[in-house]
Scaffold this motif. Structure first.
Motif, mmCIF file in Angstrom:
data_model
loop_
_atom_site.group_PDB
_atom_site.id
_atom_site.type_symbol
_atom_site.label_atom_id
_atom_site.label_comp_id
_atom_site.label_asym_id
_atom_site.label_seq_id
_atom_site.Cartn_x
_atom_site.Cartn_y
_atom_site.Cartn_z
ATOM 1 N N GLN A 36 0.859 -1.179 0.000
ATOM 2 C CA GLN A 36 0.000 0.000 0.000
ATOM 3 C C GLN A 36 0.897 1.231 0.000
ATOM 4 N N PHE A 37 0.590 2.183 -0.888
ATOM 5 C CA PHE A 37 1.438 3.355 -1.057
ATOM 6 C C PHE A 37 0.659 4.643 -0.788
ATOM 7 N N CYS A 38 1.377 5.675 -0.379
ATOM 8 C CA CYS A 38 0.761 6.993 -0.276
ATOM 9 C C CYS A 38 0.658 7.594 -1.678
ATOM 10 N N PRO A 39 -0.176 8.614 -1.885
ATOM 11 C CA PRO A 39 -0.373 9.157 -3.235
ATOM 12 C C PRO A 39 0.846 9.852 -3.820
ATOM 13 N N THR A 40 1.812 10.222 -2.969
ATOM 14 C CA THR A 40 3.005 10.924 -3.476
ATOM 15 C C THR A 40 4.235 10.031 -3.534
ATOM 16 N N VAL A 41 4.056 8.730 -3.454
ATOM 17 C CA VAL A 41 5.188 7.808 -3.383
ATOM 18 C C VAL A 41 6.125 7.980 -4.578
ATOM 19 N N GLU A 42 7.407 7.861 -4.307
ATOM 20 C CA GLU A 42 8.432 7.938 -5.346
ATOM 21 C C GLU A 42 9.452 6.833 -5.114
ATOM 22 N N TRP A 43 10.156 6.489 -6.189
ATOM 23 C CA TRP A 43 11.270 5.554 -6.101
ATOM 24 C C TRP A 43 12.531 6.245 -6.604
ATOM 25 N N SER A 44 13.665 5.662 -6.314
ATOM 26 C CA SER A 44 14.923 6.248 -6.755
ATOM 27 C C SER A 44 14.916 6.434 -8.266
ATOM 28 N N ARG A 45 15.477 7.537 -8.729
ATOM 29 C CA ARG A 45 15.540 7.793 -10.169
ATOM 30 C C ARG A 45 16.473 6.790 -10.833
ATOM 31 N N ASP A 46 17.590 6.503 -10.160
ATOM 32 C CA ASP A 46 18.577 5.561 -10.693
ATOM 33 C C ASP A 46 18.393 4.188 -10.055
ATOM 34 N N ALA A 47 18.376 3.177 -10.885
ATOM 35 C CA ALA A 47 18.203 1.813 -10.404
ATOM 36 C C ALA A 47 19.548 1.176 -10.084
ATOM 37 N N ILE A 48 19.494 0.134 -9.283
ATOM 38 C CA ILE A 48 20.627 -0.754 -9.045
ATOM 39 C C ILE A 48 20.401 -1.998 -9.893
ATOM 40 N N GLN A 97 6.620 11.163 3.769
ATOM 41 C CA GLN A 97 6.721 11.662 5.140
ATOM 42 C C GLN A 97 5.872 12.897 5.409
ATOM 43 N N ASN A 98 5.673 13.739 4.399
ATOM 44 C CA ASN A 98 4.946 14.987 4.605
ATOM 45 C C ASN A 98 3.506 14.935 4.111
ATOM 46 N N VAL A 99 3.015 13.733 3.856
ATOM 47 C CA VAL A 99 1.633 13.587 3.409
ATOM 48 C C VAL A 99 0.728 13.537 4.633
ATOM 49 N N PRO A 100 -0.254 14.444 4.747
ATOM 50 C CA PRO A 100 -1.159 14.414 5.897
ATOM 51 C C PRO A 100 -1.881 13.086 5.993
ATOM 52 N N VAL A 101 -2.128 12.645 7.221
ATOM 53 C CA VAL A 101 -2.784 11.359 7.446
ATOM 54 C C VAL A 101 -4.132 11.312 6.749
ATOM 55 N N THR A 102 -4.902 12.413 6.792
ATOM 56 C CA THR A 102 -6.224 12.425 6.161
ATOM 57 C C THR A 102 -6.115 12.226 4.660
ATOM 58 N N THR A 103 -5.066 12.780 4.048
ATOM 59 C CA THR A 103 -4.862 12.620 2.612
ATOM 60 C C THR A 103 -4.581 11.165 2.283
ATOM 61 N N ARG A 104 -3.764 10.517 3.126
ATOM 62 C CA ARG A 104 -3.456 9.106 2.891
ATOM 63 C C ARG A 104 -4.717 8.252 2.970
ATOM 64 N N ILE A 105 -5.567 8.538 3.967
ATOM 65 C CA ILE A 105 -6.792 7.761 4.134
ATOM 66 C C ILE A 105 -7.706 7.968 2.941
ATOM 67 N N LEU A 106 -7.875 9.230 2.522
ATOM 68 C CA LEU A 106 -8.729 9.505 1.378
ATOM 69 C C LEU A 106 -8.223 8.822 0.123
ATOM 70 N N SER A 107 -6.915 8.782 -0.052
ATOM 71 C CA SER A 107 -6.356 8.180 -1.264
ATOM 72 C C SER A 107 -6.662 6.694 -1.326
ATOM 73 N N TYR A 108 -6.868 6.078 -0.172
ATOM 74 C CA TYR A 108 -7.140 4.647 -0.153
ATOM 75 C C TYR A 108 -8.607 4.323 -0.418
ATOM 76 N N ILE A 109 -9.512 5.312 -0.235
ATOM 77 C CA ILE A 109 -10.913 5.012 -0.428
ATOM 78 C C ILE A 109 -11.479 5.593 -1.708
ATOM 79 N N LEU A 110 -10.745 6.509 -2.337
ATOM 80 C CA LEU A 110 -11.206 7.046 -3.607
ATOM 81 C C LEU A 110 -11.059 5.997 -4.697
ATOM 82 N N PRO A 111 -11.987 5.918 -5.649
ATOM 83 C CA PRO A 111 -11.865 4.926 -6.728
ATOM 84 C C PRO A 111 -10.766 5.283 -7.680
ATOM 85 N N SER A 112 -10.167 4.240 -8.317
ATOM 86 C CA SER A 112 -9.134 4.488 -9.318
ATOM 87 C C SER A 112 -9.773 4.808 -10.642
#
Length: 324
Positions: free
Chosen positions: A22-34, A309-324
């Motif tokens: 489960q990811f937050c709506p602003t999740v990112e991964w490293s630009r450079d891969a290993i 880290q800076n995503v408000p808890v309410t935003t995270r919860i809403l992102s999980y219940i909104l339809p894709s």
């Protein structure tokens, strides 16, 4: 009866052999891969990757006719394989004691860890481009050349059922497929298909033979243009992750729509680039592994923990219940 039903329901919900983070709506991964595995280990034209819930990594090295297995915190892989194998197209690991393997000669076999033996499961009319085992132990196979996805039992002894497409009739209407590749079956038994030559991802709801385009330019929803998508996966909130093979990138949906995640700077062989990516998989730490086919390497993109880290808890919860 109620207790029995709840136990069945709990078992159905929790029986997953792979990782669906489960990811937050602003999740990112490293630009450079290993690079996890490169050409020196894998001279590959076909290949696949599967990471189970114990963080065991399985990589199919097609041309070497091997499957490499890294258990958690091990440096060197265990190797299984046979010289008489044809090219490996796909692997699926339903538990720690067996691996299902799809080959270019249309066979499906199973490796049994307890005895280190291989068991013939079934033989399809054409090779399975991808295989998947659902929570009810049905084996799904995407028959790329026949334009259908079929299913049978994991022992291959029940008659094949067509789950999507019409045999030998390729097309772009909702009931047809054209070069189906990667498949994913969720807990509701809904089937997602990377419909490669139609440049879309199709959703076939459980028991339905008419698909809905959930990604690709032909979708009625706000989406993203795809070019020969090869694989698809869902996260815990049913957002789509797609290897957009012809555009050399990984894209995903989320509460704010689709976006490019990895390989977003054009085709290439640099650590931040991809060249015809195929399989994708998550590990238990939410890192993303990609089979970068034309570059003959398996790439690992590390989760950037700070991105949530800076995503408000309410935003995270809403992102999980909104339809894709």
């Amino acid at each position: 009866m109620v207790v029995v039903f709840l136990l069945i329901l709990i078992n159905r919900i929790t029986t997953l052999w792979f990782n669906q983070p489960q990811f937050c709506p602003t999740v990112e991964w490293s630009r450079d891969a290993i690079t996890f595995v490169n050409t020196s280990t894998a001279g590959i034209s076909e290949g696949d990757i599967f990471i189970d819930a114990n963080n065991t990594i399985y990589i199919a090295v097609s041309q070497k006719k091997q499957i490499l297995i890294w258990h958690e915190n091990t440096t060197y892989p265990m190797i299984i394989g046979r010289d008489d194998w044809s090219l490996i197209f796909s692997i699926f690991v339903p538990n720690t004691s067996e691996i299902y393997i799809s080959f270019s000669d249309s066979k499906i076999i199973k490796w049994m860890a307890s005895t280190n033996t291989f068991v013939n499961i079934t033989h399809f009319q054409q090779p399975c481009r991808d295989i998947f085992i659902d929570i009810e132990n049905h084996l799904y196979c995407s028959l790329y050349n026949l334009a259908v996805v079929v299913k049978t039992s994991v022992n291959g002894k029940t008659p094949m059922m067509i789950m999507a497409g019409i045999t030998n009739i390729a097309g772009s209407t909702p009931d047809k497929l054209y070069g189906p590749s990667g498949i994913f079956v969720d807990r509701n038994l809904d089937l997602y298909v990377a419909d490669t030559w139609n440049n879309r991802v199709q959703l076939f709801s459980s028991g339905k033979n008419i698909g809905k385009t959930v990604a690709g330019q032909s979708s009625s929803d706000i989406t993203i243009a795809l070019k020969r998508p090869h694989s698809t996966a869902l996260d815990a909130d049913k957002y789509l992750f797609i290897s957009d093979n012809g555009n050399n990138r990984i894209v995903a949906s989320g509460p704010n729509g689709f976006r490019c995640l990895l390989g977003c700077n054009g085709m290439g062989k640099q650590p931040h680039q991809l060249n015809h990516p195929m399989a994708i998989s998550f590990d238990v730490h939410k890192n993303v592994f990609v089979y970068d086919a034309a570059n003959k390497r398996f790439q690992k993109f590390d989760l950037q923990i700070y991105s949530c880290q800076n995503v408000p808890v309410t935003t995270r919860i809403l992102s999980y219940i909104l339809p894709s």
